[in-house]
Write a protein that holds these residues in place. Structure first.
Motif, PDB file in Angstrom:
ATOM      1  N   PHE A  28      -6.503   3.742   5.509  1.00  0.00           N
ATOM      2  CA  PHE A  28      -7.055   2.778   4.560  1.00  0.00           C
ATOM      3  C   PHE A  28      -7.786   1.715   5.355  1.00  0.00           C
ATOM      4  O   PHE A  28      -7.299   1.265   6.384  1.00  0.00           O
ATOM      5  CB  PHE A  28      -5.892   2.151   3.779  1.00  0.00           C
ATOM      6  CG  PHE A  28      -6.303   1.278   2.637  1.00  0.00           C
ATOM      7  CD1 PHE A  28      -6.832   1.816   1.487  1.00  0.00           C
ATOM      8  CD2 PHE A  28      -6.130  -0.092   2.701  1.00  0.00           C
ATOM      9  CE1 PHE A  28      -7.189   1.010   0.419  1.00  0.00           C
ATOM     10  CE2 PHE A  28      -6.474  -0.901   1.644  1.00  0.00           C
ATOM     11  CZ  PHE A  28      -7.000  -0.350   0.502  1.00  0.00           C
ATOM     12  N   ASP A  29      -8.968   1.313   4.897  1.00  0.00           N
ATOM     13  CA  ASP A  29      -9.752   0.347   5.657  1.00  0.00           C
ATOM     14  C   ASP A  29     -10.353  -0.704   4.738  1.00  0.00           C
ATOM     15  O   ASP A  29     -11.193  -0.398   3.894  1.00  0.00           O
ATOM     16  CB  ASP A  29     -10.858   1.068   6.427  1.00  0.00           C
ATOM     17  CG  ASP A  29     -11.576   0.166   7.418  1.00  0.00           C
ATOM     18  OD1 ASP A  29     -11.209  -1.019   7.529  1.00  0.00           O
ATOM     19  OD2 ASP A  29     -12.499   0.652   8.085  1.00  0.00           O
ATOM     20  N   TYR A  66     -12.829  -1.832   0.133  1.00  0.00           N
ATOM     21  CA  TYR A  66     -11.792  -0.934   0.625  1.00  0.00           C
ATOM     22  C   TYR A  66     -12.366   0.473   0.696  1.00  0.00           C
ATOM     23  O   TYR A  66     -13.116   0.891  -0.183  1.00  0.00           O
ATOM     24  CB  TYR A  66     -10.579  -0.938  -0.300  1.00  0.00           C
ATOM     25  CG  TYR A  66      -9.841  -2.249  -0.291  1.00  0.00           C
ATOM     26  CD1 TYR A  66      -9.757  -3.028  -1.429  1.00  0.00           C
ATOM     27  CD2 TYR A  66      -9.208  -2.701   0.864  1.00  0.00           C
ATOM     28  CE1 TYR A  66      -9.076  -4.226  -1.417  1.00  0.00           C
ATOM     29  CE2 TYR A  66      -8.528  -3.899   0.871  1.00  0.00           C
ATOM     30  CZ  TYR A  66      -8.459  -4.661  -0.269  1.00  0.00           C
ATOM     31  OH  TYR A  66      -7.776  -5.849  -0.240  1.00  0.00           O
ATOM     32  N   SER A  67     -12.008   1.216   1.751  1.00  0.00           N
ATOM     33  CA  SER A  67     -12.587   2.547   1.900  1.00  0.00           C
ATOM     34  C   SER A  67     -11.606   3.505   2.571  1.00  0.00           C
ATOM     35  O   SER A  67     -10.674   3.099   3.243  1.00  0.00           O
ATOM     36  CB  SER A  67     -13.872   2.470   2.721  1.00  0.00           C
ATOM     37  OG  SER A  67     -13.613   1.982   4.022  1.00  0.00           O
ATOM     38  N   LEU A  68     -11.870   4.776   2.349  1.00  0.00           N
ATOM     39  CA  LEU A  68     -11.202   5.867   3.047  1.00  0.00           C
ATOM     40  C   LEU A  68     -12.265   6.533   3.893  1.00  0.00           C
ATOM     41  O   LEU A  68     -13.398   6.703   3.455  1.00  0.00           O
ATOM     42  CB  LEU A  68     -10.635   6.883   2.052  1.00  0.00           C
ATOM     43  CG  LEU A  68      -9.665   6.346   1.016  1.00  0.00           C
ATOM     44  CD1 LEU A  68      -9.312   7.428   0.014  1.00  0.00           C
ATOM     45  CD2 LEU A  68      -8.423   5.808   1.692  1.00  0.00           C
ATOM     46  N   PHE A  71       0.872  -1.179   0.000  1.00  0.00           N
ATOM     47  CA  PHE A  71       0.000   0.000   0.000  1.00  0.00           C
ATOM     48  C   PHE A  71       0.902   1.219   0.000  1.00  0.00           C
ATOM     49  O   PHE A  71       1.847   1.307   0.790  1.00  0.00           O
ATOM     50  CB  PHE A  71      -0.886   0.000   1.249  1.00  0.00           C
ATOM     51  CG  PHE A  71      -1.656   1.273   1.444  1.00  0.00           C
ATOM     52  CD1 PHE A  71      -2.825   1.502   0.744  1.00  0.00           C
ATOM     53  CD2 PHE A  71      -1.203   2.255   2.326  1.00  0.00           C
ATOM     54  CE1 PHE A  71      -3.533   2.684   0.917  1.00  0.00           C
ATOM     55  CE2 PHE A  71      -1.908   3.431   2.504  1.00  0.00           C
ATOM     56  CZ  PHE A  71      -3.074   3.643   1.793  1.00  0.00           C
ATOM     57  N   THR A  72       0.627   2.160  -0.907  1.00  0.00           N
ATOM     58  CA  THR A  72       1.359   3.426  -0.911  1.00  0.00           C
ATOM     59  C   THR A  72       0.355   4.577  -0.944  1.00  0.00           C
ATOM     60  O   THR A  72      -0.732   4.444  -1.498  1.00  0.00           O
ATOM     61  CB  THR A  72       2.314   3.556  -2.122  1.00  0.00           C
ATOM     62  OG1 THR A  72       1.553   3.626  -3.320  1.00  0.00           O
ATOM     63  CG2 THR A  72       3.287   2.400  -2.196  1.00  0.00           C
ATOM     64  N   THR A  87       2.338   6.673  16.330  1.00  0.00           N
ATOM     65  CA  THR A  87       2.479   5.387  15.646  1.00  0.00           C
ATOM     66  C   THR A  87       1.627   5.290  14.383  1.00  0.00           C
ATOM     67  O   THR A  87       0.637   5.998  14.225  1.00  0.00           O
ATOM     68  CB  THR A  87       2.051   4.205  16.549  1.00  0.00           C
ATOM     69  OG1 THR A  87       0.702   4.402  16.944  1.00  0.00           O
ATOM     70  CG2 THR A  87       2.928   4.047  17.751  1.00  0.00           C
ATOM     71  N   VAL A  88       2.047   4.373  13.531  1.00  0.00           N
ATOM     72  CA  VAL A  88       1.205   3.866  12.461  1.00  0.00           C
ATOM     73  C   VAL A  88       0.773   2.485  12.932  1.00  0.00           C
ATOM     74  O   VAL A  88       1.600   1.694  13.408  1.00  0.00           O
ATOM     75  CB  VAL A  88       1.961   3.764  11.121  1.00  0.00           C
ATOM     76  CG1 VAL A  88       1.119   3.043  10.077  1.00  0.00           C
ATOM     77  CG2 VAL A  88       2.357   5.142  10.628  1.00  0.00           C
ATOM     78  N   LYS A  89      -0.516   2.195  12.858  1.00  0.00           N
ATOM     79  CA  LYS A  89      -1.035   0.906  13.293  1.00  0.00           C
ATOM     80  C   LYS A  89      -1.536   0.128  12.088  1.00  0.00           C
ATOM     81  O   LYS A  89      -2.217   0.678  11.226  1.00  0.00           O
ATOM     82  CB  LYS A  89      -2.181   1.082  14.289  1.00  0.00           C
ATOM     83  CG  LYS A  89      -1.767   1.752  15.582  1.00  0.00           C
ATOM     84  CD  LYS A  89      -2.948   1.950  16.500  1.00  0.00           C
ATOM     85  CE  LYS A  89      -2.554   2.699  17.763  1.00  0.00           C
ATOM     86  NZ  LYS A  89      -3.727   2.996  18.610  1.00  0.00           N
ATOM     87  N   ALA A  90      -1.188  -1.143  12.059  1.00  0.00           N
ATOM     88  CA  ALA A  90      -1.672  -2.053  11.019  1.00  0.00           C
ATOM     89  C   ALA A  90      -2.497  -3.134  11.695  1.00  0.00           C
ATOM     90  O   ALA A  90      -1.972  -3.913  12.499  1.00  0.00           O
ATOM     91  CB  ALA A  90      -0.505  -2.665  10.258  1.00  0.00           C
ATOM     92  N   TYR A  91      -3.792  -3.136  11.403  1.00  0.00           N
ATOM     93  CA  TYR A  91      -4.688  -4.174  11.883  1.00  0.00           C
ATOM     94  C   TYR A  91      -4.780  -5.213  10.766  1.00  0.00           C
ATOM     95  O   TYR A  91      -5.342  -4.938   9.705  1.00  0.00           O
ATOM     96  CB  TYR A  91      -6.072  -3.612  12.179  1.00  0.00           C
ATOM     97  CG  TYR A  91      -6.087  -2.545  13.251  1.00  0.00           C
ATOM     98  CD1 TYR A  91      -6.349  -2.875  14.574  1.00  0.00           C
ATOM     99  CD2 TYR A  91      -5.848  -1.209  12.944  1.00  0.00           C
ATOM    100  CE1 TYR A  91      -6.374  -1.898  15.559  1.00  0.00           C
ATOM    101  CE2 TYR A  91      -5.863  -0.231  13.914  1.00  0.00           C
ATOM    102  CZ  TYR A  91      -6.125  -0.575  15.220  1.00  0.00           C
ATOM    103  OH  TYR A  91      -6.149   0.386  16.193  1.00  0.00           O
TER     104      TYR A  91
END
Length: 194
Positions: A46-47, A145-147, A28-29, A63-67
Motif C-alpha cells: 500500500f502506498d 493511495y495506490s497499489l 489497514f487490512t 520483514t514488513v516495513k512501514a514508512y
C-alpha cells in the motif's frame, strides 16, 4: 483500483490532498499472497507516501516495513512467508498511544474445502508486533493511495478510520462485505461469487 469502493476520504477540495491529523488513528487490512524470490526485494502492499510524508507498507521475505513520514519501522517475520499461501494483515497506527502494531495471520488452506471449520482454526497468527513511535504522526499529501503492479496478489484492501482491537482481527479479516462506509476511507469488498 478495480473493485474498490472509496468512501469518505478526508479531501481538501481546493488542493485535493489526503490528510491524517496527528490526533487520529487508522488501520489497514488486506489479504496478500506473496511471490517472493529475492530475500531483500520489497513488494509494495500500500502506498500513500510522497517524499517524507504519508504511509507506505511493503513486505519482503524477512520483514514488513512501514514508512511513516520520515521514519522507517520494521516488523520481522519469525518464519519466512510461504509463496502461494494467503496471509491476512492488520496494521494499526494508533496516534492516541503513539504506537503502531502489525499482525499477520496465515490462512489454513483446508478452510476453503471445509466451510464448517471453526473460525479459530481457519487462521494462524504468524506475526504480532508492536512498536512505540515516540510521537504522533500526521500528514498532508497530494498523493493518492495506490497499489503498485507486481507479483504480489492482494484482495480485500481496507483503510479504516480507527484501529482494530486484537479480539476483532479474525472477524474483520473474514468479512466479505463491510457495510458501514462511515468506518472506512477505502473498502474493497471481494465477494467470492463475483
Amino acid at each position: 483500483i478495480f473493485g474498490m469502493n472509496v468512501a469518505n476520504l478526508e479531501i481538501d477540495a481546493s488542493a485535493e490532498t489526503l490528510l491524517l491529523n496527528d490526533d487520529k488513528d487508522l488501520a489497514f487490512t488486506a489479504w496478500f499472497q506473496p511471490n517472493l524470490s529475492n530475500p531483500a526485494a520489497d513488494q509494495v502492499l500500500f502506498d500513500g507516501r510522497v517524499g517524507s510524508e504519508g504511509l507506505k507498507l511493503t513486505v519482503n521475505q524477512s520483514t514488513v516495513k512501514a514508512y511513516i513520514n520520515d521514519q522507517l519501522f520494521q516488523f520481522p517475520f519469525a518464519t519466512t512467508p510461504v509463496n502461494g499461501s494467503w496471509y491476512g494483515m492488520v496494521f494499526n497506527l494508533n496516534n492516541t498511544y503513539k504506537q503502531i502494531a502489525n499482525y499477520i495471520y496465515k490462512l489454513n488452506s483446508a478452510s476453503n474445502s471445509n466451510p464448517n471449520m471453526p473460525i479459530d482454526q481457519t487462521l494462524t497468527e504468524v506475526m504480532n508486533s508492536k512498536i512505540d513511535m515516540g510521537n504522533a504522526h500526521g500528514w498532508v499529501t497530494d498523493k493518492q493511495y495506490s497499489l503498485m503492479p507486481g507479483k504480489l496478489k492482494m484482495t480485500n484492501i481496507r483503510l479504516f478510520k480507527k484501529t482494530i482491537g486484537q479480539a476483532q482481527h479474525k472477524n474483520m479479516l473474514q468479512q466479505y462485505i463491510v457495510r458501514d462506509n462511515q468506518l472506512a476511507d477505502i473498502i474493497d469488498n471481494a465477494i467470492p461469487s463475483i
